[in-house]
Motif scaffolding. Structure first.
Motif, short mmCIF file in Angstrom:
data_model
loop_
_atom_site.label_atom_id
_atom_site.label_comp_id
_atom_site.label_asym_id
_atom_site.label_seq_id
_atom_site.Cartn_x
_atom_site.Cartn_y
_atom_site.Cartn_z
N VAL A 94 87.75 72.00 54.31
CA VAL A 94 89.10 72.00 54.12
C VAL A 94 89.63 73.25 53.89
N LEU A 95 88.94 74.18 53.23
CA LEU A 95 89.34 75.52 52.57
C LEU A 95 89.37 76.40 54.16
N ASP A 96 88.64 75.98 55.07
CA ASP A 96 88.46 76.42 56.29
C ASP A 96 89.77 76.22 57.02
N THR A 97 90.26 75.08 56.97
CA THR A 97 91.43 74.49 57.64
C THR A 97 92.74 75.47 57.12
N PHE A 98 92.71 75.72 55.77
CA PHE A 98 93.68 76.34 55.33
C PHE A 98 93.97 77.66 55.84
N SER B 37 99.17 82.48 61.37
CA SER B 37 99.15 83.38 62.79
C SER B 37 98.95 84.70 62.28
N GLU B 38 98.81 85.45 62.97
CA GLU B 38 98.77 87.03 62.97
C GLU B 38 100.29 87.38 62.54
N HIS B 39 101.24 86.77 62.67
CA HIS B 39 102.53 87.31 62.25
C HIS B 39 102.93 86.37 61.14
N LYS B 40 102.05 85.77 60.46
CA LYS B 40 102.29 84.91 59.36
C LYS B 40 103.17 83.76 59.52
N GLU B 41 102.95 82.96 60.57
CA GLU B 41 103.71 81.62 60.91
C GLU B 41 102.51 80.76 60.49
N VAL B 42 103.05 79.61 60.00
CA VAL B 42 102.23 78.60 59.63
C VAL B 42 102.02 77.48 60.60
N PHE B 43 101.06 77.42 61.17
CA PHE B 43 100.63 76.10 62.13
C PHE B 43 100.64 74.78 61.51
N LEU B 44 101.56 73.90 62.01
CA LEU B 44 101.93 72.68 61.23
C LEU B 44 100.52 71.76 61.45
N GLU B 45 99.87 72.00 62.70
CA GLU B 45 98.77 71.15 62.93
C GLU B 45 97.56 71.44 61.91
N HIS B 46 97.31 72.47 61.70
CA HIS B 46 96.41 72.83 60.68
C HIS B 46 96.84 72.34 59.41
N TYR B 47 97.90 72.67 58.96
CA TYR B 47 98.45 72.50 57.64
C TYR B 47 98.18 71.08 57.29
N VAL B 48 98.61 70.26 58.31
CA VAL B 48 98.57 68.74 58.31
C VAL B 48 97.16 68.50 58.20
N ALA B 49 96.28 68.99 59.04
CA ALA B 49 94.73 68.67 58.86
C ALA B 49 94.27 69.09 57.46
N PHE C 121 88.94 63.83 50.35
CA PHE C 121 88.64 63.91 48.92
C PHE C 121 89.15 63.24 47.72
N MET C 122 90.27 63.02 47.72
CA MET C 122 90.93 62.13 46.88
C MET C 122 90.60 60.89 46.66
N ASN C 123 90.35 60.11 47.85
CA ASN C 123 89.83 58.75 48.12
C ASN C 123 88.36 58.80 47.61
N CYS C 124 87.63 60.06 47.66
CA CYS C 124 86.20 60.05 47.02
C CYS C 124 86.20 59.70 45.75
N LEU C 125 87.29 60.15 45.02
CA LEU C 125 87.47 60.08 43.41
C LEU C 125 87.69 58.75 42.76
N GLY C 126 88.16 57.64 43.60
CA GLY C 126 88.47 56.47 43.27
C GLY C 126 89.62 55.83 43.26
N MET D 152 82.85 67.73 45.79
CA MET D 152 83.20 68.91 46.70
C MET D 152 81.90 69.23 47.63
N ASN D 153 80.70 69.01 47.30
CA ASN D 153 79.71 69.06 48.38
C ASN D 153 79.45 70.50 48.94
N VAL D 154 79.42 71.38 48.20
CA VAL D 154 79.41 72.76 48.80
C VAL D 154 78.00 73.47 48.22
N GLY D 155 77.48 72.86 47.29
CA GLY D 155 76.29 73.39 46.64
C GLY D 155 76.15 73.48 45.10
N SER D 156 75.63 74.58 44.61
CA SER D 156 75.55 74.80 43.28
C SER D 156 76.74 75.16 42.64
N PRO D 157 77.04 74.88 41.39
CA PRO D 157 78.30 75.55 40.71
C PRO D 157 78.49 77.01 41.14
#
Ligand code: 1PX
Length: 215
Positions: free
Chosen positions: A14-18, A23-35, A43-48, A176-181
């Motif tokens: 998720v963090l990689d998606t953000f 973009s190089e010129h600091k534009e925000v791609f909507l497709e990635h934002y939405v992803a 993640f939230m759905n895993c919480l209950g 979060m599934n990334v390993g140790s604290p």
């Protein structure tokens, strides 16, 4: 066929998606934002199921933006910057009260944008937390400093109740599934600046266009 990984949330992903949002010129791609938001919802759905009223609203807003992206004017929705320009120039936004455009990209994205500020504050608290820190407290503090200011009493009440059902810090880190604290802390440290930057670029754009209070 759906690969198993698709069903499993990893914070890193998720963090990689953000990361790929800007973009190089600091534009925000909507497709990635939405992803990025899709991943957070997973993640939230895993919480209950207590959180399903929250994720339902997020999913609804994500879908509105996806529909714009896939619609006949999709080319104008490639970046948040082009979306704002297009919708304002074409008068497709309700500026002062709700009217003909309840699903404008601008007002819909603004809701997610405000929630991104909550996320930034919450993740910053998690990053600097200790073993005995309380996730419910961190979550409600972050909420009160951000989103709550835009929510009616009844929503604040419901959100506040849901926060008490949050799992503890250890479970949170597992999901979060990334390993140790320590690894979680490292991932958070790497990525928070990127989330902050996406937030700030969007905030500045909305401020310049005077659309931070869209109904
Ligand atoms: C690694 C940690 C990741 C945690 C990921 C959690 C993702 C949270 C996503 C929350 C998205 C919430 C979007 C809310 C948008 C909104 O403000 N909508 C309201 C206004 O919309 P409208 O169209 O009427 O103008 C709407 O009224 C909202 C209703 C639902 C209640 C929103 C409560 C938000 C609480 C946010 C904190 C989520 C806590 C999740 C626990 C981790």
């Amino acid at each position: 066929a759906v690969a198993l990984e698709d069903l499993k949330f990893t914070l890193q992903e998720v963090l990689d998606t953000f990361k790929s949002c800007l973009s190089e010129h600091k534009e925000v791609f909507l497709e990635h934002y939405v992803a990025g938001w899709r991943g957070l919802v997973k993640f939230m759905n895993c919480l209950g199921s207590v959180f399903s009223f929250i994720s339902k609203d997020a999913v609804n807003k994500i879908q509105i933006l996806v529909n714009h992206l896939n619609g006949e004017n999709g080319a104008h929705y490639v970046t948040i910057q082009s979306m704002v320009k297009y919708e304002l120039d074409s008068q497709l936004v309700d500026l002062t009260k709700r009217g003909s455009f309840p699903e404008s990209g601008c007002r819909t994205l603004l809701r997610l944008h405000r929630a991104l500020r909550w996320l930034e504050l919450f993740l910053e608290r998690l990053r600097t937390s200790t073993e005995d820190s309380n996730t419910s407290v961190m979550c409600s503090e972050a909420y009160n400093e951000s989103l709550a200011q835009h929510h009616a009493w009844i929503i604040r009440k419901a959100a506040g109740t849901a926060f008490w059902a949050l799992p503890g810090r250890a479970t949170f880190f597992d999901v979060m599934n990334v390993g140790s604290p320590e690894q979680v802390m490292a991932v958070l440290g790497d990525t928070l600046p990127l989330i902050s930057e996406v937030y700030q670029v969007t905030e500045d754009l909305y401020a310049q266009n005077n659309i931070l209070e869209l109904p």
